[in-house]
Scaffold this active site. Structure first.
Site, short mmCIF file in Angstrom:
data_model
loop_
_atom_site.label_atom_id
_atom_site.label_comp_id
_atom_site.label_asym_id
_atom_site.label_seq_id
_atom_site.Cartn_x
_atom_site.Cartn_y
_atom_site.Cartn_z
N ASP A 237 0.72 -1.29 -0.09
CA ASP A 237 0.01 -0.03 0.18
C ASP A 237 0.78 1.38 0.03
OD1 ASP A 237 -2.86 1.00 0.36
OD2 ASP A 237 -1.86 1.76 2.34
N GLU A 302 15.43 -14.26 0.17
CA GLU A 302 16.03 -15.44 1.25
C GLU A 302 15.04 -16.69 1.10
OE1 GLU A 302 15.38 -13.48 4.99
OE2 GLU A 302 16.91 -11.77 4.59
#
Length: 587
Positions: A237, A302
């Protein structure tokens, strides 16, 4: 004219350390294998999708129980608007705990079940993240209020002294997206007036200080919390926010509504600018945000698999928006320029050209979107013949209300075009049913902060957020087991219900199903387009692989080639393409 997107790992390295200016040279790059490059992603607004308890508010178990319908529709992923713990002053975009589920929507166990069920159906799950601001009930903000001026706790947010002899004036003249001032003064523990805090949106949504390393580190942990639970990525957002111009200078928007952005409206860059005013809002689109997104991108890297990060970045022009989707930042960004393009063939062709060129210049897929939880539904918006500024909404007293039939006809044609374009497409819940904006909501039912902060001058976004219909003859149209719904549903929505359209030739639901199946069958999301001329100024015609798409934006029917018809947004009679109609033909 043809476009291809090609990117290899070697070519991506050219963008590994991005500058703050877009590439201006033409770059031919390769499409990677990531699922999100061609995905059709379905936005779920949790409180309005499906209610499992009968309390009138949608929830996570309700979503889980309806996921098979989305799998059958043919989408690739779901995006969940916020379901985090929240006072719900802005429908969950005011977060008080980023690592928990609001009891209104269920529990973390319910969320885990949703993810497992979705993955079992072949659906990816994207979570809405709200980093620009928190709720004023978040522990961080409560600690900040209780801490002295200049403390580390206060530095987590945008606290400033006021202007004037007693600090009685706000630090600057900025106006909130939702109306009214963008600053709120605090009260000290002894009852005396205190500092002011910035809130781009509602007063209950204080802006975080993203210059503070502590804030950045907290969000790394929040991202990992949800990634560890199996989410496939994030919609972010206000991705053009967070960093404010140094010195917080005064700002005068070019036109009414131009200060709006993020979750409410189009950024001011899309509006005409006069020489007398500052052209760029000092709280949107600054280069410092890119360092934030590189850090988030590294966190996603990751984890195994192709995790997606989608930017809600109200930035114009598209060449500037492309800065948000360089290889080590966002995967994709919402194409709001496309969403608000005028309903004409020349403007549509122009924005498609511009979009593909801008995004492919940095190796990113273009995205396409027509509706979401912040804008008037496109089955209504495309038939507007009066000026309704973004964020204003449509209500009982709005002049020049659109014709419902014309709006639906154009919406079906627009979606048929969108789903034939290469790249990724977003659908908003209920658009596959042809739902229009609810233009007759009673004032007493409204809940959007815009309605209250503008003293009822703007209706806001409630009209696109009404709970969607599932079964025509059930209470709340099957939204839940009882008749309750948090916003009242129109009394004439029975024909829009899913069960009223399933298996019905020509229904909007079946049009979407057919288009999505054909899009997958012909690999249109990974294709390229070639414009076809000779149909006149009011017609847009293109070829994507083995599919020819023709859309008539004009008033006069157009003769069609005698090719095999794969899809039509309206019935075709006599071999002529009617007004506001799209067809797919086998090339």
């Amino acid at each position: 004219m043809k476009y291809r997107v090609r990117m290899t790992l070697e070519s991506a390295e050219a963008f590994a350390v991005p500058a703050d200016q877009p590439e201006t040279t033409e770059v031919v790059t390769a499409t990677g294998s990531e699922w999100w490059r061609t995905a059709v992603i379905y936005q779920i607004y949790p409180r309005s999708f499906a209610d499992s308890t009968g309390n009138g508010i949608g929830d996570l178990p309700g979503i889980t129980g309806r996921l098979h319908s989305l799998s059958e529709l043919g989408v690739d992923a779901i995006w969940l608007s916020p379901f985090f713990t929240s006072p719900q002053n802005d429908a969950g975009y005011d977060v008080s705990d980023y690592c928990n589920v609001d009891p209104m929507f269920g529990t973390l166990a319910d969320f885990d079940t949703l993810v497992t069920t979705a993955h079992g159906l072949g659906l990816k799950v994207i979570v809405d993240m709200v980093p620009n601001h928190t709720s004023d009930q978040h522990a961080w903000f409560l600690e900040a209020l209780a801490s002295p001026v200049g403390s580390p706790e206060r530095d987590r947010y945008m606290f400033h002294d006021g202007q004037g002899p007693n600090g009685d004036l706000a630090p600057n003249n900025w106006e909130s997206v939702f109306g009214g001032p963008m600053w709120q003064r605090t009260t000290n523990s002894d009852g005396t007036p205190g500092q002011w805090y910035l809130h781009i949106f509602d007063v209950s949504q204080p802006d975080l200080n993203w210059e503070n390393p502590w804030v950045r580190e907290q969000f790394f942990g929040i991202l990992r919390f949800w990634l560890d639970r199996g989410v496939d990525g994030f919609r972010v957002d206000v991705a053009h926010g967070m960093i404010k111009e140094e010195g917080l200078p005064d700002y005068s928007p070019p036109v009414e509504g131009a200060s709006m952005g993020g979750t409410a409206a189009v950024a001011s860059d899309l509006d005409p600018v006069t020489p007398e005013v500052h052209p760029d809002p000092p709280y949107w689109g600054h280069s410092g945000v890119h360092e934030i997104w590189r850090g988030w991108n590294a966190v996603l890297a990751e984890y195994e698999g192709d995790r997606v990060m989608a930017a809600e970045a109200w930035v114009d022009p598209l060449e500037k928006m492309a800065l948000w989707v360089r290889p080590d930042e966002f995967s994709q960004a919402f194409n709001f320029g496309y969403m608000f393009t005028e309903w004409t063939a020349p403007t549509m062709r122009s924005i498609i050209d511009e979009s593909i060129a801008a995004f492919s210049s940095v190796g990113a897929p273009s995205t396409w979107v027509l509706s979401n939880h912040d804008v008037v539904r496109h089955a209504t918006r495309l038939a507007l013949h009066a000026d309704v500024p973004q964020g204003s909404g449509i209500g009982p007293d709005t002049e020049g209300k659109p014709d419902t039939a014309e709006g639906l006809r154009r919406a079906r044609a627009a979606t048929s075009l969108m789903l034939a374009l290469p790249g990724s497409a977003y659908l908003y819940q209920g658009e596959e049913l042809g739902l229009p904006e609810d233009m007759e909501l009673p004032d007493a039912a409204r809940q959007d902060p815009t309605w209250f902060r503008t003293d009822h001058e703007k209706y806001g976004r409630d009209g696109c957020r009404v709970p969607i219909p599932w079964e025509a003859d059930k209470p709340s149209y099957g939204f839940g087991p009882a008749a309750k719904s948090w916003l009242p549903q129109p009394t004439d929505w029975g024909p829009y219900s899913r069960d009223a359209q399933e298996g019905v030739p020509g229904s909007t639901l079946e049009l979407y199903r057919s288009a999505l199946a054909l899009r997958a069958e012909h690999g249109l999301g990974a294709g390229h387009i070639e414009w076809l001329d000779g149909y006149g100024v009011d017609v847009l015609a293109m070829r994507n692989g083995a599919v020819t798409v023709i859309v008539n934006f004009g008033d006069v029917a157009v003769e069609l080639p005698l090719d095999e018809m794969l899809l039509a947004s309206e019935e075709i009679v006599g071999g002529a393409l009617p007004a506001d109609t799209a067809v797919w033909l086998r090339s």
